[in-house]
Write a protein that holds these residues in place. Structure first.
Motif, PDB file in Angstrom:
ATOM      1  N   GLU A  36     -15.225  60.570  54.364  1.00 50.02           N
ATOM      2  CA  GLU A  36     -15.165  60.079  52.986  1.00 50.02           C
ATOM      3  C   GLU A  36     -14.140  60.888  52.216  1.00 50.02           C
ATOM      4  N   GLU A  44     -12.031  61.075  48.251  1.00 49.54           N
ATOM      5  CA  GLU A  44     -12.099  60.657  46.851  1.00 49.54           C
ATOM      6  C   GLU A  44     -10.686  60.444  46.340  1.00 49.54           C
ATOM      7  N   ASP A  45     -10.356  59.205  46.049  1.00 50.31           N
ATOM      8  CA  ASP A  45      -9.016  58.867  45.582  1.00 50.31           C
ATOM      9  C   ASP A  45      -9.153  57.830  44.476  1.00 50.31           C
ATOM     10  N   ARG A  46      -8.989  58.263  43.236  1.00 52.31           N
ATOM     11  CA  ARG A  46      -9.130  57.368  42.089  1.00 52.31           C
ATOM     12  C   ARG A  46      -8.041  56.308  42.039  1.00 52.31           C
ATOM     13  N   ASN A  68     -13.684  56.620  48.233  1.00 58.14           N
ATOM     14  CA  ASN A  68     -14.502  56.554  47.027  1.00 58.14           C
ATOM     15  C   ASN A  68     -13.572  56.647  45.825  1.00 58.14           C
ATOM     16  N   HIS A  69     -13.605  55.655  44.955  1.00 57.47           N
ATOM     17  CA  HIS A  69     -12.713  55.629  43.791  1.00 57.47           C
ATOM     18  C   HIS A  69     -13.302  56.341  42.575  1.00 57.47           C
ATOM     19  N   LEU A  70     -14.495  56.927  42.747  1.00 59.70           N
ATOM     20  CA  LEU A  70     -15.154  57.723  41.705  1.00 59.70           C
ATOM     21  C   LEU A  70     -15.465  56.928  40.439  1.00 59.70           C
ATOM     22  N   CYS A 102     -15.683  51.453  46.081  1.00 57.07           N
ATOM     23  CA  CYS A 102     -15.032  52.086  47.229  1.00 57.07           C
ATOM     24  C   CYS A 102     -14.355  51.036  48.106  1.00 57.07           C
TER      25      CYS A 102
END
Length: 111
Positions: free
Chosen positions: A97, A99-101, A41-43, A47
């Motif tokens: 899952e 989270e990695d922007r 998830n790129h926030l 994604c």
């Protein structure tokens, strides 16, 4: 020797944590050999969805091979919809899952 899915997921999440990337198991599959799917998830509403590559599951170095099934501009909801359909045929799969922007949590797809 290949790692059991549960051990690989635990090690992957620990490595993400060390790199400052939050991650969690969304759905736990078969401890021994469940297929692992990773949503990055790129926030920003987009994604990547990585799934096991077809054919040989590991490369010559013993690393897991991946394919990018979903790439931006697809959303996490799109990824979960695809995985929900997969669960009807494979109830043993794992969903993780992270989270990695800025990246893909260290995963890369095979060509």
């Amino acid at each position: 020797m290949r790692l059991k899915s549960a051990i690989w997921v635990s090690a992957f999440l620990r490595r993400c944590m060390v790199e400052g990337i939050f991650g969690a198991v969304v759905r736990k599959g078969s401890e021994e050999a469940g297929a692992v799917h990773v949503i990055v998830n790129h926030l920003d509403g987009t994604c990547h969805l990585f799934a096991p590559a077809p054919g040989e599951a590991h490369d010559e170095m013993g690393e897991r091979r991946w394919i990018a099934e979903i790439s931006p501009p697809q959303t996490p909801a799109d990824a979960m919809a695809l995985l929900d359909r997969r669960l009807r045929f494979d109830p043993d799969l794992w969903i993780v899952e992270v989270e990695d922007r800025k990246g893909m949590a260290g995963l890369s797809a095979t060509a």
